[in-house]
Write a protein that holds these residues in place. Structure first.
Motif, PDB file in Angstrom:
ATOM      1  N   LEU A   1      -6.414   0.516   0.550  1.00  0.00           N
ATOM      2  CA  LEU A   1      -5.740   0.750   0.273  1.00  0.00           C
ATOM      3  C   LEU A   1      -4.308  -0.024  -0.904  1.00  0.00           C
ATOM      4  CD1 LEU A   1      -5.139  -0.245   4.597  1.00  0.00           C
ATOM      5  CD2 LEU A   1      -5.116   2.072   3.442  1.00  0.00           C
ATOM      6  N   ARG A   2      -4.596  -0.921  -1.299  1.00  0.00           N
ATOM      7  CA  ARG A   2      -3.614  -0.632  -2.481  1.00  0.00           C
ATOM      8  C   ARG A   2      -4.280   0.034  -3.448  1.00  0.00           C
ATOM      9  NH1 ARG A   2      -6.336  -5.411  -3.156  1.00  0.00           N
ATOM     10  NH2 ARG A   2      -5.183  -7.667  -2.239  1.00  0.00           N
ATOM     11  N   HIS A   3      -4.798   1.317  -4.131  1.00  0.00           N
ATOM     12  CA  HIS A   3      -5.656   1.677  -4.691  1.00  0.00           C
ATOM     13  C   HIS A   3      -5.324   3.131  -3.807  1.00  0.00           C
ATOM     14  CE1 HIS A   3      -6.599  -0.708  -7.447  1.00  0.00           C
ATOM     15  NE2 HIS A   3      -7.666  -1.937  -6.916  1.00  0.00           N
TER      16      HIS A   3
ATOM     17  N   ASP B   1      -9.596   7.034  -3.131  1.00  0.00           N
ATOM     18  CA  ASP B   1      -8.973   5.664  -4.093  1.00  0.00           C
ATOM     19  C   ASP B   1      -9.260   6.653  -5.347  1.00  0.00           C
ATOM     20  OD1 ASP B   1      -9.827   4.248  -5.964  1.00  0.00           O
ATOM     21  OD2 ASP B   1     -10.850   2.610  -4.652  1.00  0.00           O
TER      22      ASP B   1
ATOM     23  N   SER C   1       0.887  -1.297  -0.385  1.00  0.00           N
ATOM     24  CA  SER C   1       0.203   0.042   0.177  1.00  0.00           C
ATOM     25  C   SER C   1       0.660   1.235   0.007  1.00  0.00           C
ATOM     26  CB  SER C   1      -0.475  -0.038   1.383  1.00  0.00           C
ATOM     27  OG  SER C   1      -0.009   0.155   2.485  1.00  0.00           O
TER      28      SER C   1
END
Length: 127
Positions: free
Chosen positions: A60-62, A117, A24
């Motif tokens: 969180l990844r994006h 996001d 992340s």
């Protein structure tokens, strides 16, 4: 986008949220816990806003770091909330996610950061 970047993006997008550490913006994240979700006004159907650890990991990844002004200008107001905790190599964090693509995270030191996001972005020209 070159092939290596595309390959890495696909790898990250398909990694399981139950993995040891989720990449992340703030580094690898693990131990995602949802403490409470479905919070907010009844008339907004906030009880239906359910968040899983996998959904938090995906966010969180994006996520990108934004200012309060950017949140106001580029994201719709989300009255429904969920909150919980996660861990990084620097300790445990608290998170609060809103239903329209933004979240706040707070470090153990009390410092807060606003994330969004970009897939939920709403251009001012669209209004």
């Amino acid at each position: 986008m070159d092939r290596r970047t595309l390959g890495l993006s696909l790898l990250l997008a398909t990694s399981a949220a139950s993995a040891e550490a989720i990449p992340s913006l703030i580094g690898p994240v693990s131990d995602i816990e949802v403490i409470e979700d479905g919070l907010g006004p009844r008339q907004e159907n906030c009880a239906d806003f359910k968040v899983s650890p996998q959904a938090v990991a995906e966010f969180l990844r994006h996520a990108i770091l934004v200012t309060a002004r950017q949140e106001h200008d580029w994201y719709l107001h989300g009255p429904c909330r969920a909150h919980g905790t996660f861990s990084t190599r620097y300790g445990q964090w608290q998170w609060q996610m809103l239903n329209m693509g933004t979240a706040r995270i707070m470090a153990v030191t009390g410092e807060q950061f606003l994330l969004a996001d970009p897939r939920e972005e709403s251009s001012p020209e669209d209004q």
